[in-house]
Design an enzyme around this catalytic site. Structure first.
Site, mmCIF file in Angstrom:
data_model
loop_
_atom_site.group_PDB
_atom_site.id
_atom_site.type_symbol
_atom_site.label_atom_id
_atom_site.label_comp_id
_atom_site.label_asym_id
_atom_site.label_seq_id
_atom_site.Cartn_x
_atom_site.Cartn_y
_atom_site.Cartn_z
ATOM 1 N N SER A 106 -9.514 1.834 3.179
ATOM 2 C CA SER A 106 -8.643 2.553 2.270
ATOM 3 C C SER A 106 -7.647 1.667 1.512
ATOM 4 C CB SER A 106 -7.861 3.624 3.034
ATOM 5 O OG SER A 106 -7.019 3.021 4.002
ATOM 6 N N SER A 159 -9.614 -0.421 7.475
ATOM 7 C CA SER A 159 -9.056 -0.236 6.122
ATOM 8 C C SER A 159 -8.348 -1.442 5.529
ATOM 9 C CB SER A 159 -8.098 0.956 6.120
ATOM 10 O OG SER A 159 -8.821 2.155 6.013
ATOM 11 N N LYS A 213 0.848 -1.200 0.000
ATOM 12 C CA LYS A 213 0.000 0.000 0.000
ATOM 13 C C LYS A 213 0.879 1.244 0.000
ATOM 14 C CE LYS A 213 -3.764 2.061 2.741
ATOM 15 N NZ LYS A 213 -4.542 1.926 4.006
#
Lengths: 494, 95
Positions: free
Chosen positions: A159, A183, A84
């Site tokens: 996210s 997330s 990420k």
């Protein structure tokens, strides 16, 4: 089976046997990314040259081991993974999905990334995220929205939506995400893959760009529970560079998988089975509970009475911490700097005004308000006291049961744009993951079926540092079902 | 009670955010709605409940005070918007 569809464990066995090289595997995945990612858009940046160089080094290591035998090589040697874009990667730009860090190149690796690399894992690239991890759909990324591999008109969740979509579409064998209020678990659930939020303090946050420091935790996203355990094993453990990482022994998570659920007590929190949960989601989760019961677990109805207060408490605490953490983006040390400004203060205001997107500004405003003179007691302090009650709910529940089981999210993946204009509606998609984060306990999302053709996630929540039991229950469930083997139909559409 | 424009401008200044008039009005309405929702916390009896700032009770983590290498200066400066002679350059903060 094609190489990109392998699990980490399968690929690792083939690599050790010499039946597959890391270069072949990495090339096959890079080719798949090249072919599919223009439609899915999971990656903000792919680094093919670096990945192939790492793969060749891994192949040399494997060849040496096959010649000389000795201790088996690390499990992640030669395994291509996605990171990420909120975790620092040395020499690879790390944007946090924000314009303010568009050109930021970290001079160091996050501890979690460093530990993956130390095992010889291959870094394929950086995945999309809501800006500074603030969001539940990747629609708050300053760059673009990632699409759900199961339905390209829908969000992948967020996210860590880029990481979840990459794993679901076989564009990485596994990935790292970060979970502040859901997330990792929510996008894993919405994309039909496995995602774990470790106990707060289990994984070092060093090099994880800070959003809400008392909540942020790095977690693995994988194709199955065993792979998830392999990734957690690699990244867990104390790190002197993060003083909130806990100096406690790291259990053998792979050994913990076996053992089944017979005799375990699984709590079913009644506050998580309420109106507002999509019928297909509730059905899938209830069916999963029956599977656990059939496997020998005892279901126990429990109450977490302060569940409804988790959302307002979270949306005061996390923005308050974010408003302090994001004060560092001042146009002076790194990142965007608006030069055409009257003086230094104007430069800072203009830089932040232009560099941050709408949701980040909204949360900075909200957090600043909650911390400001005259409102601190009514908002921030009250939220912190509520957090104590939420933690006590979990403490009481874990006196009665070994784990809790409930939905990850009240709905399946929603259409892109549906909630983008209404922040409160968007916040509600995290309603079942927030309490676990506030309490600091651990939780996993495992695929447990489909509603309207879209994946549903089962959330299993465990006590602090009880990842072994969470993984054991998740693995027992997974062994009894085949949801985790379902794949989105992507190749036929090309 | 909805936030006033003056409150929004005050918060934006505390947060050092330049906002357009349109943004100010949008945040005024959105923050008011979120705060109204958060008012449900006022229902809870929180007398005597200690605040929780962190999930793990840790205090005073220290390390031995031994000199060690830090990040190389040129690597840090490579990300700085403006630097000269090995120093990050900032506009004057005093007239």
């Amino acid at each position: 089976m094609s190489a990109p569809a392998l699990t980490i464990r399968e690929a690792s066995q083939l690599l050790r046997a010499g039946d597959l090289s890391s270069a072949e595997l990495t090339r096959a995945i890079l080719e798949r990314i090249h072919r599919l990612d223009p439609r899915i858009r999971a990656y903000l940046r792919v680094v093919p040259e670096e990945a192939l160089a790492q793969a060749e080094a891994a192949d040399a290591h494997l060849a040496r081991w096959r010649r000389e035998e000795g201790d088996p090589p690390p499990r992640l040697l030669g395994i291509p993974l996605a990171i990420k874009d909120i975790l620092c990667t040395k020499g690879i730009p790390t944007t946090c999905g924000s314009r303010i860090l568009e050109n930021f190149v970290p001079p160091y690796d996050a501890t979690a990334v460093e530990r993956l690399k130390a095992q010889g894992a291959i870094i394929l690239g950086k995945t999309n995220t809501d800006e500074f991890a603030m969001g539940s759909s990747t629609e708050n990324s300053a760059y673009f929205t990632t699409r759900n591999p199961w339905d390209l008109s829908r969000v992948p969740g967020g996210s860590s939506g880029g990481s979840a979509a990459a794993v679901a579409a076989d564009m990485a064998l596994g990935a790292l995400g970060s979970d502040t209020g859901g997330s990792v678990r929510q996008p894993a659930g919405l994309c039909g893959v496995v995602g774990l939020k470790p106990t707060y303090g289990r994984v070092s946050r060093w090099g994880l760009v800070a959003f809400a420091s008392s909540l942020d935790q790095i977690g693995p996203i994988a194709k199955d529970v065993r792979d998830c355990a392999i990734l957690l094993q690699a990244i867990a453990g104390h790190d002197p560079r993060d003083s909130t990482s806990v100096d406690a022994p790291v259990p053998d998570y792979l050994a913990a998988l076996e053992g089944g659920v017979r005799g375990l007590r699984v709590g079913v929190p009644k506050e998580y089975f309420v109106e507002g949960v999509q019928a297909g989601v509730a059905d899938a989760v209830r069916a999963a509970l029956r599977v656990l019961e059939d496997l020998g677990a005892t279901l126990v109805e429990v109450s977490l009475p302060h569940t409804e207060y988790a959302l307002p408490a979270y949306y005061l605490i996390a923005p308050a911490e974010a408003s302090a953490n994001l004060a560092r983006y001042d146009g002076v040390k790194y990142g965007l700097s608006v030069r055409e400004s009257a003086d230094v203060w104007d430069m800072i205001r203009q830089t932040r005004g232009r560099g941050f997107g709408p949701e980040v500004k909204r949360r900075i405003m909200l957090g600043t308000y909650a911390l400001s003179a005259g409102y601190y007691d009514a908002y921030y302090l009250r939220a912190q006291k509520t957090r104590t009650l939420i933690r006590q709910d979990f403490d009481r529940a874990f006196q009665q049961v070994d784990v809790l089981a409930c939905p990850v999210s009240p709905t399946v993946a929603f259409p892109i744009g549906e909630r983008a204009e209404d922040p409160l509606q968007m916040y509600l998609s995290d309603v079942f993951t927030l309490a676990c984060s506030l309490a600091g306990v651990c939780g996993i999302s495992v695929p447990c079926g489909f509603a309207d053709g879209l994946p549903v996630g089962l959330q299993i929540i465990g006590n602090v540092f009880d990842e072994p039991t969470v993984l054991r229950v998740a693995y027992a469930y997974e062994q009894a079902t085949d949801w985790h083997t379902r794949k989105p139909k992507l190749d036929e559409e090309v | 009670m909805p936030l006033s424009l003056q409150q929004v401008e005050h918060i934006a200044e505390l947060a050092k955010l330049a906002l357009t008039d349109e943004e100010k009005e949008r945040y005024r309405l959105q923050l008011s709605a979120i705060l109204e929702y958060a008012d449900m916390l006022q229902r809870l009896d929180l007398d005597g409940v200690p605040p929780m700032s962190h999930a793990v009770a840790l205090t005073n983590i220290t390390r031995p005070d031994e000199p060690a290498a830090s990040s190389p200066r040129d690597e840090i400066l490579a990300n700085a918007p403006d630097h000269k002679d090995g120093l990050i350059r900032v506009r004057p903060i005093l007239e």
